[in-house]
Design a protein around this motif. Sequence first.
Motif, PDB file in Angstrom:
ATOM      1  N   LEU A 209       0.801  -1.296  -0.038  1.00 24.74           N
ATOM      2  CA  LEU A 209       0.060   0.068   0.025  1.00 24.74           C
ATOM      3  C   LEU A 209       0.780   1.153   0.026  1.00 24.74           C
ATOM      4  CD1 LEU A 209      -2.810   1.018   0.061  1.00 24.74           C
ATOM      5  CD2 LEU A 209      -2.631   1.119   2.575  1.00 24.74           C
ATOM      6  N   ALA A 210       1.915   1.171   0.795  1.00 22.06           N
ATOM      7  CA  ALA A 210       2.680   2.334   0.779  1.00 22.06           C
ATOM      8  C   ALA A 210       3.460   2.742  -0.432  1.00 22.06           C
ATOM      9  CB  ALA A 210       3.676   2.430   2.131  1.00 22.06           C
TER      10      ALA A 210
ATOM     11  N   PHE B  64      -4.687   2.580  -8.628  1.00 22.59           N
ATOM     12  CA  PHE B  64      -4.575   2.704  -7.187  1.00 22.59           C
ATOM     13  C   PHE B  64      -5.796   2.280  -6.521  1.00 22.59           C
ATOM     14  CE2 PHE B  64      -3.864   4.994  -3.098  1.00 22.59           C
ATOM     15  CZ  PHE B  64      -2.870   4.378  -2.616  1.00 22.59           C
ATOM     16  N   VAL B  65      -6.862   2.721  -6.918  1.00 25.69           N
ATOM     17  CA  VAL B  65      -8.090   2.405  -6.206  1.00 25.69           C
ATOM     18  C   VAL B  65      -8.333   0.893  -5.876  1.00 25.69           C
ATOM     19  CG1 VAL B  65     -10.586   2.662  -6.247  1.00 25.69           C
ATOM     20  CG2 VAL B  65      -9.476   4.457  -6.788  1.00 25.69           C
TER      21      VAL B  65
ATOM     22  N   VAL C 196      -8.205  -3.974  -1.924  1.00 22.04           N
ATOM     23  CA  VAL C 196      -7.533  -5.122  -1.345  1.00 22.04           C
ATOM     24  C   VAL C 196      -6.995  -4.865  -0.187  1.00 22.04           C
ATOM     25  CG1 VAL C 196      -5.528  -6.664  -1.775  1.00 22.04           C
ATOM     26  CG2 VAL C 196      -6.878  -5.945  -3.645  1.00 22.04           C
ATOM     27  N   ALA C 197      -6.488  -3.864   0.130  1.00 24.08           N
ATOM     28  CA  ALA C 197      -6.135  -3.624   1.517  1.00 24.08           C
ATOM     29  C   ALA C 197      -7.186  -3.552   2.720  1.00 24.08           C
ATOM     30  CB  ALA C 197      -5.318  -1.816   1.525  1.00 24.08           C
TER      31      ALA C 197
ATOM     32  N   VAL D  74     -17.583  -3.221   2.114  1.00 24.07           N
ATOM     33  CA  VAL D  74     -17.930  -4.694   2.124  1.00 24.07           C
ATOM     34  C   VAL D  74     -16.582  -5.438   2.174  1.00 24.07           C
ATOM     35  CG1 VAL D  74     -18.763  -6.527   0.493  1.00 24.07           C
ATOM     36  CG2 VAL D  74     -19.849  -4.320   0.540  1.00 24.07           C
ATOM     37  N   ALA D  75     -15.454  -4.917   1.698  1.00 22.71           N
ATOM     38  CA  ALA D  75     -14.191  -5.626   1.698  1.00 22.71           C
ATOM     39  C   ALA D  75     -13.744  -5.590   3.109  1.00 22.71           C
ATOM     40  CB  ALA D  75     -13.099  -5.107   0.771  1.00 22.71           C
ATOM     41  N   SER D  76     -13.843  -4.616   3.961  1.00 22.99           N
ATOM     42  CA  SER D  76     -13.434  -4.470   5.089  1.00 22.99           C
ATOM     43  C   SER D  76     -14.363  -5.446   6.190  1.00 22.99           C
ATOM     44  CB  SER D  76     -13.690  -2.701   5.670  1.00 22.99           C
ATOM     45  OG  SER D  76     -13.032  -3.080   7.051  1.00 22.99           O
ATOM     46  N   GLY D  77     -15.710  -5.525   5.925  1.00 22.80           N
ATOM     47  CA  GLY D  77     -16.504  -6.363   6.659  1.00 22.80           C
ATOM     48  C   GLY D  77     -16.352  -7.654   6.303  1.00 22.80           C
TER      49      GLY D  77
END
Length: 403
Positions: free
Chosen positions: A47-48, A68-69, A74-75, A116-119
């Motif tokens: 990510l960095a 980049f989005v 993914v992160a 949704v990805a984070s959940g």
Amino acid sequence: MDRSGTHANRGLHVAFGVTVALVTVIAALGWSPWSSRWPAFVMLGVLALAYAAYGWRGYARPRAAAGFVPVLVVAALVLPAVVPSTAFVQCILFPVAWCQLDRVRTSVAVSVVIGVASGTGLQIASGPAAVVSTLLIESVSVAGACALGLWITRIAQLSDERRVLLEQLQATQASLAEAHRTAGITSERERLARELHDTVAQDLAGIVMLTERARGDLAAHRTDRLDERLAVLEESARTALEGSRTLVAAGAAGVASDGLCAALHRLGERFHRETGIPVEVDASDSALDRDVQVVLLRVGQEALANVRAHARAESVQMRLRTDADRVTLRVVDDGVGFEPARATAGRGLPGLRDRLTLAGGTCTVTSAHGSGTVVEAALPLQLVTTGTLAPAQAVAVPPPVPA
């Protein structure tokens, strides 16, 4: 959201770096269901590096944002799945996504995908028991991100609209300033044209007439009149010279310190000496504004110039009257007259009307063939100048006539 360039997003660059560093600390110290946390550190490194390589360009370049989005999504999935407490990274993923995308609908859709990805990552780490809390957390996060994004987008749009309006206003102001400058130049040229016509041009016309008479006297061997002709000719030339110097030095010739009444008497006496036409002047001293005196003197000069050039009159009368709020100058001749409605090639009467209009007065010309001409000018006692009337200067026009 509008792309404002990389320099305007320095604060977001710093926030991204601080958040990544803080999430790294959380990943190192927080609880994890995984035996090894290296996937979280790898994701943070990716990510960095992606942000440093091309992600920061996404604020100004659509292609960089498109590349980049997906890394943000993914992160949002990997970090909570490895270390649940790193779901904190959403606080930077949402604003970065909103700032890198142009369309509001796309930004809302990406916010939902990140939520949704984070959940999903949280469910992978915590299991089915945390479904309700995960749904609650992510729903609030996505709703808050969208509400804040819409609000900031609206502010950015208003800012852009104001910037455009400001640019248009500045352009309009510049155009208006140029128009005022051009109008000022035109007005000054018109003023100078009127002054030249009413002073120097009339003096020169008198000089031409005197020269023609002197030439006629010389041809007829009437040498006894030449001395008087030359004296008046010299006087007229000196007056023209003085008027020219005044125009150059101060911008306008005016009335001598002894007032309009004396100037009108001198004007009539000089006209009589130049043309042989008697001028009866009926005027008395009164407290008039200097600009009013200048305009009325110009009226008398122009009226007598027309008598000299066209009227073939035998006598002229000038009367000055002052009422409670107005002053009137009336010039009457018994010449051949003309049709006032017919357009003339000269500049005298149109210039006279323009001068009086600018001064807030009126000019009435009454005439007919064979019945003479009446020129009447009326002015308020105090003029409200419009910027085209020059201040009066104390110049004697014309000078006293020697005995």
